[in-house]
Design an enzyme around this catalytic site. Sequence first.
Site, PDB file in Angstrom:
ATOM      1  N   HIS A 179     116.972 120.919 112.848  1.00 44.36           N
ATOM      2  CA  HIS A 179     116.403 119.842 112.039  1.00 44.36           C
ATOM      3  C   HIS A 179     115.479 120.402 110.958  1.00 44.36           C
ATOM      4  CE1 HIS A 179     117.601 117.380 115.476  1.00 44.36           C
ATOM      5  NE2 HIS A 179     117.312 116.282 114.799  1.00 44.36           N
ATOM      6  N   ASN A 207     114.810 128.351 116.478  1.00 46.85           N
ATOM      7  CA  ASN A 207     114.761 126.892 116.527  1.00 46.85           C
ATOM      8  C   ASN A 207     114.015 126.396 117.762  1.00 46.85           C
ATOM      9  OD1 ASN A 207     115.512 124.162 115.812  1.00 46.85           O
ATOM     10  ND2 ASN A 207     117.111 124.273 117.364  1.00 46.85           N
TER      11      ASN A 207
END
Length: 296
Positions: free
Chosen positions: A159, A189
């Site tokens: 994201h 991440n």
Amino acid sequence: MKTIVPLVSALLISGCSMPSAGAGNEMRAETSGVLHAGAQNSRKSRPENGRHGGRSEQRSRHTDASRCDAIHAGGTEPKVVDARLSRLTASLCFRAFAVLHSGVSRTPIYVSELLTRASVDEARILITRDNRFHPEPRLAVTERSELADYRGSGYDRGHMAPSGDMGDPDDDFDSFSLANIVPQDAQLNRHGWAELEGYVRDLAESLGTVYVVTGPAFLGTDLDRLHGRVLVPSHVWKAAYVPGQGAGAWIVTNDEKQQWETISIADLTTRVGIDPFPTLDRASKTRVPAFPTFER
């Protein structure tokens, strides 16, 4: 009243000089010619026509770009200073964030958010996350990524506007649009990048307001594509501006080495070709914040 000294201290300025031209040039190197080839051909996103079902019709309000003005610092969207990045771009306005998407890389170029104390409090209350990644219906099929692009790639679907920033179920669903996603190193991440996202939420909760712009960088000549389609960034970056306090940015290599740097907004602009806060004064842009980094 909450004390804000520890977080304010993170925005103390360590220097005011302009970054050297050499530093930016060394980082930028030569572009691959894949993302940057061709003439500029930007456009606004197309309105939805209801072909994608009830949820898309419900979310059609997000196509009005003017609704995202309040998300951008000074009401001005980030500026693409390297015109080569503007090829095949589409502006997408969601309720909680704004995206400039590239049909060449099939990723966002940048994603803007406005975090406030209230929005972070709402996000902390929303326990259940949607987790339904989905292609963005407002983008041309030839210019967007698909779920199949990421399968077996070895990369996480990372994201840019994190799910953890969303305090409303519809906004959380929006955050799983692949228009908000880049191929991201899994360890980055899940660890350092997740810690950075939490740190920025803490800034907003303590200081009240943080304008955030996040994006990938495609630096160097040896860039991969997932299944020959989705360009893998060499770096990811996040810029933060706290009114009355200052601004700065993080940039980190998108690999197992996870080489972190904290840099000025001016340096970030030189390196990645995006000015996240065009209305910010020159002096503020050249200062380097004493931000922490998130090495493992």
